[in-house]
Design an enzyme around this catalytic site. Structure first.
Site, PDB file in Angstrom:
ATOM      1  N   GLU A  18      -5.294   6.564   6.125  1.00 58.32           N
ATOM      2  CA  GLU A  18      -3.970   7.181   6.151  1.00 58.32           C
ATOM      3  C   GLU A  18      -3.089   6.571   5.077  1.00 58.32           C
ATOM      4  O   GLU A  18      -3.154   5.386   4.793  1.00 58.32           O
ATOM      5  CB  GLU A  18      -3.330   6.975   7.527  1.00 58.32           C
ATOM      6  CG  GLU A  18      -3.063   5.511   7.845  1.00 58.32           C
ATOM      7  CD  GLU A  18      -2.375   5.290   9.164  1.00 58.32           C
ATOM      8  OE1 GLU A  18      -1.150   5.495   9.232  1.00 58.32           O
ATOM      9  OE2 GLU A  18      -3.073   4.938  10.107  1.00 58.32           O
ATOM     10  N   ASP A  25       3.286   0.857  -1.489  1.00 55.84           N
ATOM     11  CA  ASP A  25       2.721  -0.483  -1.599  1.00 55.84           C
ATOM     12  C   ASP A  25       3.879  -1.477  -1.542  1.00 55.84           C
ATOM     13  O   ASP A  25       5.010  -1.173  -1.930  1.00 55.84           O
ATOM     14  CB  ASP A  25       1.854  -0.652  -2.846  1.00 55.84           C
ATOM     15  CG  ASP A  25       2.638  -0.643  -4.137  1.00 55.84           C
ATOM     16  OD1 ASP A  25       3.253  -1.685  -4.442  1.00 55.84           O
ATOM     17  OD2 ASP A  25       2.631   0.395  -4.820  1.00 55.84           O
ATOM     18  N   ASP A  63      -8.430 -10.725  -2.204  1.00 52.45           N
ATOM     19  CA  ASP A  63      -7.468 -10.148  -3.149  1.00 52.45           C
ATOM     20  C   ASP A  63      -6.121  -9.918  -2.468  1.00 52.45           C
ATOM     21  O   ASP A  63      -5.536  -8.843  -2.537  1.00 52.45           O
ATOM     22  CB  ASP A  63      -8.025  -8.848  -3.726  1.00 52.45           C
ATOM     23  CG  ASP A  63      -7.364  -8.447  -5.042  1.00 52.45           C
ATOM     24  OD1 ASP A  63      -6.723  -9.313  -5.674  1.00 52.45           O
ATOM     25  OD2 ASP A  63      -7.491  -7.279  -5.426  1.00 52.45           O
TER      26      ASP A  63
END
Length: 189
Positions: A18, A25, A63
């Site tokens: 989704e 972000d 990350d």
């Protein structure tokens, strides 16, 4: 899940995730919104919980950075995404570093551990969220803080960015730190 493939040393998953119109972000969100330390604390608490959840499940994201978290701007719910660099969390990872925030111990013997590396990455990410800049000064590599941030925040970031990984905070240390006290007491998340 649309498809999955098993290879000799990895699994490849093809997923539909989704990403609604109200999601962004975290990097773009923080650049656009000038967050108070309190607002940043709430978002970072969720980010730390997500990273800890991965490690507790044996997954090393590798990350951890603002670009790899999304925030639903309607609910302020933060989620960790992009596991493309992820691997099973095991001790003594050797070889080329993959990820955003390379921990200093990597440069000693090209080896690093999942939890201290995650804590290092979170320290950089939290500092960037609150202070809007990188934590380490280029000229001497020392930590720098905005004069307006709390002593508790400075203490937490200094602990997360300890050069020696054995002196660095653990995930549990971060969540129990005084800077996150209000989030724990409010029952956030």
């Amino acid at each position: 899940m649309l498809e999955w493939f098993e290879e000799e040393d990895q699994y490849i998953l093809i997923l539909i995730l989704e990403y609604s119109e109200s999601c962004r972000d975290l990097y773009g969100f923080i650049l656009q919104e000038k967050l108070s330390e309190s607002q940043a604390r709430s978002l970072m608490y969720q980010a730390v919980l997500a990273a800890k959840h991965c490690l507790d499940g044996g997954v090393f994201h590798r990350d951890i950075k603002l670009d790899n978290y999304v925030i639903n701007t309607a609910t302020n719910r933060v989620q960790l995404i992009d596991f493309g660099c992820g691997e099973v969390a095991e001790s003594g990872i050797k070889g080329q570093f993959i990820g955003f925030a390379c921990p200093p111990e990597y440069f000693a013997d090209f080896e690093y551990e999942a939890e201290p590396t995650t804590v290092w990455s979170l320290g950089i990410m939290m500092h960037r969220t609150v202070c809007s800049c990188n934590p380490l000064r280029k000229e001497d590599g020392r930590l720098s803080f905005d004069s307006r941030v709390s002593a508790e925040f400075q203490e937490l970031i200094t602990w997360c960015l300890a050069l020696n990984p054995s002196e660095r905070a653990t995930m549990e240390d971060i969540l129990q730190h005084e800077w996150f006290r209000q989030e724990r007491m409010s029952g956030a998340i």
